[in-house]
Scaffold this active site. Structure first.
Site, short mmCIF file in Angstrom:
data_model
loop_
_atom_site.label_atom_id
_atom_site.label_comp_id
_atom_site.label_asym_id
_atom_site.label_seq_id
_atom_site.Cartn_x
_atom_site.Cartn_y
_atom_site.Cartn_z
N ARG A 168 -59.29 -54.34 56.36
CA ARG A 168 -59.58 -54.12 57.78
C ARG A 168 -58.56 -53.20 58.46
NH1 ARG A 168 -61.18 -59.79 60.47
NH2 ARG A 168 -61.83 -58.34 62.12
N PRO A 174 -53.38 -64.00 57.24
CA PRO A 174 -52.19 -64.61 56.66
C PRO A 174 -51.26 -65.11 57.77
CG PRO A 174 -52.67 -62.51 55.60
CD PRO A 174 -53.56 -62.61 56.80
N GLU A 175 -50.86 -66.38 57.68
CA GLU A 175 -49.97 -66.97 58.66
C GLU A 175 -48.57 -67.08 58.07
OE1 GLU A 175 -51.73 -70.49 60.35
OE2 GLU A 175 -53.65 -69.50 60.68
N HIS A 195 -59.14 -49.54 49.60
CA HIS A 195 -58.48 -50.40 50.59
C HIS A 195 -56.98 -50.55 50.33
CE1 HIS A 195 -62.32 -51.26 52.29
NE2 HIS A 195 -62.75 -51.92 51.24
#
Length: 271
Positions: free
Chosen positions: A107, A2-3, A89
């Site tokens: 992650r 995500p930017e 997660h």
């Protein structure tokens, strides 16, 4: 990853919904990049005053302290009155009187950190070296030009470093450089003032468009309300290696810069 546009879209998708909520519980899953910084129960009873953003960090302002949230490589937030039981997660739940804010991060490169204030040493360490916000008046063209003159590295590398301007990640750096007609390998210090000014304007335009379109969903990004982004459907060069340029029909090229994929048109973008 995500930017900045995705983080801003995420912020807008739940900021008003969670304002004035009271924290009722905090659930932690597997450890993230950094520890929370306080006992979870100390956040119970706190009131959510605001949700801001600095670079790719979300800043959840409480009546005492601030919770910094970074989405890392694969993280996303979801906010709803009721959410299903946490999955493998799901690593952080902020349960409030108005709904639950959940961090989903397969992650686990994301982070949730509580600090007493933005003057806290941990907050300064995370936020202190970030460049100006590209979607604010702090992004001054003259200062941007001066910053570029300090760097002999390739312009795309300088943009990704986040000191000249914060939050211009890989997708949007490629797109802004195409719009400005600047090859990503051009030396930052050698850009003329007119070319630097075009790049400044291109960064603002590309990021603004990305926010309007809900960011980019390349894999599984969605806002806190579950909406996917659509900017990736109109990219000029990113992800289009070998396809004809929309302007000149030359094939879009792909190179690696600092282990990141860079897309550009050798005809439209000048060294």
């Amino acid at each position: 990853m995500p930017e900045l546009p995705e983080v801003e879209v995420t912020r807008r998708s739940f900021a008003h919904a969670i304002e004035n909520a009271t924290v009722q519980a905090v659930r932690l899953g597997k450890p993230l990049r950094w520890p929370l910084g306080c006992a979870p129960e100390l956040l119970v009873g706190r009131k959510v005053l605001s949700v801001g953003r600095r670079g790719k960090y979300l800043l959840i302002g409480l009546d005492h302290g601030v919770v910094l949230v970074h989405l890392g490589m694969s993280g996303s937030l979801r906010f709803a009155p009721v959410l299903p039981a946490a999955g493998v997660h799901d690593h952080f739940d902020l349960v409030t009187s108005l709904g639950t804010l959940r961090l989903h991060d397969p992650r686990r490169f994301g982070a949730v950190v509580h600090v007493d204030s933005l003057d806290d040493p941990q907050a300064r360490r995370l936020l202190g070296r970030l460049g100006p916000e590209p979607l604010s008046d702090a992004f001054d063209v003259a200062q941007f030009q001066a910053q570029l003159k300090r760097h002999q590295s390739a312009i795309k590398t300088v943009l990704l470093a986040g000191e000249a301007v914060v939050g211009v990640g890989n997708i949007y750096a490629s797109e802004a450089l195409f719009l400005a007609g600047i090859r990503p390998t051009a030396r930052a210090a050698r850009l003329s003032r007119p070319r630097a000014a075009r790049l400044h304007a291109a960064i603002v335009k590309v990021l603004g468009q990305a926010v309007t379109l809900g960011g980019s969903t390349l894999r599984d990004f969605s806002s806190a309300s579950g909406q996917a982004g659509h900017f990736q459907l109109q990219t000029m060069v990113y992800g289009r290696a070998g396809l004809p340029c929309h302007l000149c029909a030359s094939p879009v090229r792909l190179i690696k810069q600092g282990q990141r994929s860079t897309f550009y048109c050798a005809t439209c973008q000048k060294p």
